[in-house]
Design a protein around this motif. Structure first.
Motif, short mmCIF file in Angstrom:
data_model
loop_
_atom_site.label_atom_id
_atom_site.label_comp_id
_atom_site.label_asym_id
_atom_site.label_seq_id
_atom_site.Cartn_x
_atom_site.Cartn_y
_atom_site.Cartn_z
N GLU A 305 1.21 -0.85 0.02
CA GLU A 305 0.08 0.35 0.41
C GLU A 305 0.78 1.19 0.17
OE1 GLU A 305 -3.37 2.02 2.08
OE2 GLU A 305 -2.28 0.31 3.43
N TYR A 306 1.56 0.95 0.53
CA TYR A 306 2.98 2.86 0.72
C TYR A 306 4.11 2.57 -0.88
CZ TYR A 306 1.84 2.68 5.75
OH TYR A 306 1.81 3.33 7.08
N ALA A 307 4.15 1.08 -0.77
CA ALA A 307 4.77 1.56 -2.16
C ALA A 307 3.98 2.27 -3.36
CB ALA A 307 5.33 0.28 -2.14
N ALA A 308 2.68 1.98 -3.34
CA ALA A 308 1.23 2.22 -4.38
C ALA A 308 1.41 3.65 -3.99
CB ALA A 308 0.11 1.10 -3.89
N LEU A 309 1.25 3.89 -3.05
CA LEU A 309 0.70 5.37 -2.63
C LEU A 309 1.61 6.36 -3.33
CD1 LEU A 309 -0.95 5.43 0.95
CD2 LEU A 309 -2.35 6.27 -1.03
N LEU A 310 3.60 5.82 -3.73
CA LEU A 310 4.71 6.78 -3.22
C LEU A 310 5.04 6.30 -4.80
CD1 LEU A 310 6.34 6.47 -0.20
CD2 LEU A 310 4.35 8.35 -1.25
N HIS A 311 4.71 5.21 -5.76
CA HIS A 311 4.93 5.37 -7.20
C HIS A 311 4.89 5.43 -7.86
CE1 HIS A 311 0.62 4.98 -8.85
NE2 HIS A 311 1.21 5.18 -9.88
N ASP A 312 4.81 7.52 -7.83
CA ASP A 312 4.97 8.53 -8.50
C ASP A 312 5.62 9.49 -8.40
OD1 ASP A 312 4.10 7.44 -11.33
OD2 ASP A 312 2.12 7.88 -10.47
N ILE A 313 6.42 9.12 -6.18
CA ILE A 313 7.22 10.13 -6.43
C ILE A 313 7.87 10.51 -7.20
CG2 ILE A 313 8.06 8.78 -5.02
CD1 ILE A 313 6.26 12.62 -4.28
N GLY A 314 9.08 9.61 -7.96
CA GLY A 314 9.93 9.77 -8.74
C GLY A 314 9.45 10.83 -10.16
N GLN A 315 8.22 11.21 -9.94
CA GLN A 315 8.55 12.18 -11.05
C GLN A 315 8.41 13.33 -11.19
OE1 GLN A 315 5.50 12.06 -13.74
NE2 GLN A 315 4.15 10.05 -13.18
N VAL A 316 8.59 13.64 -9.82
CA VAL A 316 8.71 15.19 -9.13
C VAL A 316 10.28 15.66 -9.56
CG1 VAL A 316 7.66 15.10 -7.04
CG2 VAL A 316 9.76 14.79 -6.97
N ALA A 317 11.41 14.28 -10.41
CA ALA A 317 12.55 14.53 -10.45
C ALA A 317 12.24 15.14 -12.26
CB ALA A 317 14.05 13.46 -10.31
N LEU A 318 11.45 15.80 -12.72
CA LEU A 318 11.38 15.63 -14.38
C LEU A 318 11.29 16.53 -14.47
CD1 LEU A 318 9.15 12.43 -15.22
CD2 LEU A 318 11.15 12.62 -15.09
#
Length: 441
Positions: A305-318
């Motif tokens: 659940e935690y990973a799914a909530l944060l799965h797109d957090i890496g997009q902030v570096a785009l």
């Protein structure tokens, strides 16, 4: 396990059947109590004290991580009542298991009234599991023949010189009753959450082992101490459980705050315009449902659940957001970068290493497992499928309904290459159940 057998608890709606069974048992116990011989006034006083303590325990029940309710004080008092045979040096109680169950019924219902008046939810299946557990303890101790044609209740006299045998027998009775509770809770959980029953039972036993040992010991100590101390043994030996409840409440509160923080963090991509509204929450809900369907443990499901909530957090570096936030449409190199950056951000917390491992592998195709034998976490495979489905169908309900078939077809085109076939089957089962609920509503 075959799907038809695995889904049997859900099809039978056992989480709704348990309260019905409890009502039938309670009605039979009340009828037996009314028909039982008249008891001494002292026995009535003892029963009233136990009823009050059980009610207080129900009022102060606690919610464990995951949403399940328990009432340690109520259960310990119920077990002690079920195994009470002497109160004081001279008085031997004369009530039956039916009376014990009837008093437990009154206490538990009285303890549920304040919550109902506050319009707070009461988990009927958890309440039923606790009630049935006490009923089993009363029957085992007071009526089930175990040796030489006698139940444990009457065998206590012949064991007067070896009290350790009495203590061990009481602990065993409490242990069996606790397993009955775990069994009932597992049945209800498997039915309500569409999980394999064996996984629900393993999780319930594992999570409840520590508290269960305290309950078994407390119930036994109270019953044994009633002979020299009388009913004063109840508050004296329940104090450790009260302190335990404070610790459990604190832990549950910390974990809830932890989850709220992660949910708030997951909205960064939404607020920054990198993903569509509620995309992380939808992917998380779908991933958790798929994880439960596939038999993941509670601990692994929480990491999922935690990973799914944060799965797109890496997009902030785009530098530039992906159109529509649909990472499945991005180039493989961009997907890998998002996964690596997201894992790096999460690792900075210092406490989410398992989540970071899941995020790091979420962009990898399933063929790396099938062809190269790579150890790709099941949670990563689940998020990959759930994210692809939500990227394809969008957020509007009407559009999601229209695009459902084409999204499933698109995912099937990557079956065995991009996506794990077993995970895709779980996705279809979860979506079919959701459609059935919507259709029934």
């Amino acid at each position: 396990m075959r799907p038809a057998l695995r889904d049997l608890p859900s099809r039978l709606r056992l989480h709704r059947l348990l309260p019905v069974v409890s009502i039938a048992v309670a009605a039979a116990a009340v009828a037996a109590a009314v028909a039982s011989p008249q008891m001494p006034l002292q026995d009535w006083g003892i029963l009233m004290v136990f009823a009050v303590v059980i009610a207080v325990g129900e009022v102060n029940r606690i919610v464990l991580p995951g949403g399940r309710e328990t009432a340690p004080m109520s259960l310990a008092a119920g077990y002690a009542l079920a195994m009470t045979w002497e109160v004081g040096e001279t008085h031997r109680v004369e009530f039956t298991a039916g009376v014990v169950v009837a008093v437990t019924t009154v206490g538990m219902l009285a303890g549920a009234v304040p919550a109902l008046l506050r319009r707070s939810p009461v988990r009927a299946d958890d309440l039923a599991a606790r009630f049935l557990s006490v009923a089993v303890a009363a029957l085992l101790f007071r009526h089930v023949v175990v040796w030489d044609g006698q139940p444990l209740l009457t065998l206590q006299d012949s064991w007067s010189s070896t009290r350790w045998v009495t203590a061990i027998s009481m602990v065993l009775v409490s242990g069996i009753a606790l397993f009955v509770q775990a069994f009932c809770v597992a049945l209800a959980t498997a039915s309500r959450d569409h999980r394999p029953f064996w996984r629900s039972l393993v999780d319930e036993v594992r999570q409840g082992a520590g508290l269960g040992a305290a309950l078994a010991a407390s119930g036994t100590l109270i019953a044994l101490a009633e002979r020299p101390m009388g009913v004063v043994a109840l508050p004296v030996f329940l104090i450790p459980l009260v302190l335990t409840q404070f610790a459990i409440r604190r832990y549950a509160g910390i974990r809830e705050t932890y989850g709220q923080t992660i949910r708030a963090l997951s909205r960064l991509t939404e607020i920054g315009g990198y993903t569509r509204r509620d995309h992380p929450a939808r992917v998380a809900a779908l991933s958790v449902a798929m994880g439960r369907d596939l038999g993941m443990s509670d601990r692994d499901t929480l990491d999922l659940e935690y990973a799914a909530l944060l799965h797109d957090i890496g997009q902030v570096a785009l530098r530039e957001p992906i159109p529509g936030g649909a990472t499945m449409m991005a180039a493989p190199t961009d997907q890998d970068r998002i996964a690596r950056d997201g894992a790096g951000i999460v690792r900075q917390t210092g406490v989410l290493d398992n989540v970071a491992v899941i995020l790091e592998s979420q962009s990898k195709p399933y063929r790396q497992v099938r062809e190269l034998g790579e150890d790709l976490p099941l949670a990563s495979r689940i998020i990959k499928v759930a994210n692809a489905y939500d990227d394809l169908v969008g957020e509007a309900r009407a559009r999601r309904a229209r695009k459902h078939a084409s999204a499933i077809e698109r995912i099937h085109l990557g079956l065995g290459y991009e996506y794990d076939p077993r995970v895709v089957e779980a996705l279809i089962r979860v979506l079919d159940r959701r459609a059935a609920v919507v259709g029934a509503g």
